[in-house]
Design a protein around this motif. Sequence first.
Motif, PDB file in Angstrom:
ATOM      1  N   ALA A 113       0.828  -1.210   0.000  1.00 51.03           N
ATOM      2  CA  ALA A 113       0.000   0.000   0.000  1.00 51.03           C
ATOM      3  C   ALA A 113       0.863   1.260   0.000  1.00 51.03           C
ATOM      4  O   ALA A 113       0.505   2.266  -0.626  1.00 51.03           O
ATOM      5  N   PRO A 117       0.953   1.859  -4.628  1.00 46.49           N
ATOM      6  CA  PRO A 117      -0.471   2.127  -4.394  1.00 46.49           C
ATOM      7  C   PRO A 117      -1.372   1.747  -5.564  1.00 46.49           C
ATOM      8  O   PRO A 117      -2.523   1.346  -5.351  1.00 46.49           O
ATOM      9  N   ASP A 120      -1.996  -1.830  -5.257  1.00 40.39           N
ATOM     10  CA  ASP A 120      -2.806  -2.072  -4.063  1.00 40.39           C
ATOM     11  C   ASP A 120      -4.273  -1.737  -4.292  1.00 40.39           C
ATOM     12  O   ASP A 120      -5.142  -2.297  -3.630  1.00 40.39           O
TER      13      ASP A 120
END
Length: 535
Positions: A113, A117, A120
């Motif tokens: 994360a 990102p 994710d």
Amino acid sequence: FLYEWEGYCPPFCRCVMTPGLAMQAPVIAQPALGAVSPSLVQAPAPPLRLPPAGRNAADGALRPIGCSLLVVSCLSAVAAARAGRRRALASRRSTRCVAVRASSQESMAYLLAREAPKLDEVAKVEPSRVGEGLGLFARKSFSDGDTICELRLKDSAMLRPKQALAQKLAAADFGALAFQVLKDYRSDEKSVWKDWVAAGASAPPTHPLKLLLTDPVLAKRLWSSTTCGGRMSGMALQVRDDVELLAGGATLEEWIDFLSLVMSRTVCEDKEGRPVLALGLDLMQVEEDPVVRVEPILEKEGAGFLGIGGKGPEIFMGLRLEALDDIEAGDELTLSYLSEGHAGGYLERYGFVPKWLRGELSEAAVELTFSPIDEEDYTAGVKESALEDINMTAGPMSFVIPSTGIAAPRDSADWDTKDALNRMVHILRYRTCDGPDSFLLDSVFITDFWYHCNFRISRVNELKVCDAVVAECDRWLARFDNLEESGPEPEQDLAKAAADIRRIERNLLERVKTVFQQEQQLVQIDETRRYWADR
């Protein structure tokens, strides 16, 4: 063990034995480039420097921004234990053998994360249902052909081998990646790869390099059981040279740990076929029928929005994750690590053999390696220059020939569309062109020499090609025979997997040998065949 082991180098290697048991690492044979200054030959390479190992460096690996991975791991200990029981049960139900990945789910999820990102947003980290360890699961649904995610170099955690390091280290690209990860891990600065290692990323204990330290007899048996064993043994011998080049910066055990780590966790490549370490993608498990694939993103320099426009050659900009089938939210994302179903290749690089590659009717492949240049050939320098002009390597080339690709060679003018067997024939025509056919290397013809190798050059040249392939098949078959005559098969599962590989590759070698023996007969008796030299 590294100093005592001998006899398994590929034909293009020269292992120089010295008195006693000392053995020099294999040197890849290269054509003579003219006189070289003795001072250049004798000058030792300057050592590569790593940050010193110490408690602070190791502790620093556990201090990411905003949250401590160590704290996250500790808080999740109970949950991890419960999840471990569920994973053990799932593993017993699994019909596939996959790499063991010992990592903390919460730590890896947090790291994904923070550092990737975009990935994710579409995928999450959970215990794998396909195999042991962690896996990557879809957060939403995708249709066949959809782009799941694009990971750009500028906004994702990706590591590519630095060319300068790869040229210095015997382990080449993987050595460069290992050095870069180890350097980050030692550094006091924050680093995604330091946190990645701290979160539990590791190679399986069955990786051939790790077996050098834990079970060298088994390691030697693995090298003797697959046609990529020459490269496996070569890398094992090169480990020593790299440790010496590091000049005390890493122990043998530490260097093997990091080298096997990056080898077993790289599942994608750039446009030149060099390994790329991509955070998150390394969590995807391998499966016989994968649901995703990873493709390089290539754009021209200066390209605008959506990669349109630009000038010059295409450059590597990142990786694209594409769906190969309809995917529902919650499905595990799986892929093929290798383009061909080569069990020996999986064993060499990832330290395991998928079960679907061990059956009697399983997909299979065999690997043969040849150099396009014979260092004893007086035309070696001319041939190397010709290869440089078309951006082809003069070093050894490996050809992974699948069971479905064993057939009589055929003429084709397009290198990119040729299968592995016909590329191998092309290289061998290039290598064995000498004697009466060496006029093709004259200045009048040299610019088209590579093209001419698409076709049968002469009767003599074609016979040399067949002889080279038959001799290489016989060499591997003799090695398999010697191993099997040395004693009974050990009871370890990995040794049994190696025996399966040996049995399958023996069959493929016999088939390849038969094809080229038939070609030898046709060349000798078929008067209707036409060769380029007859024009």
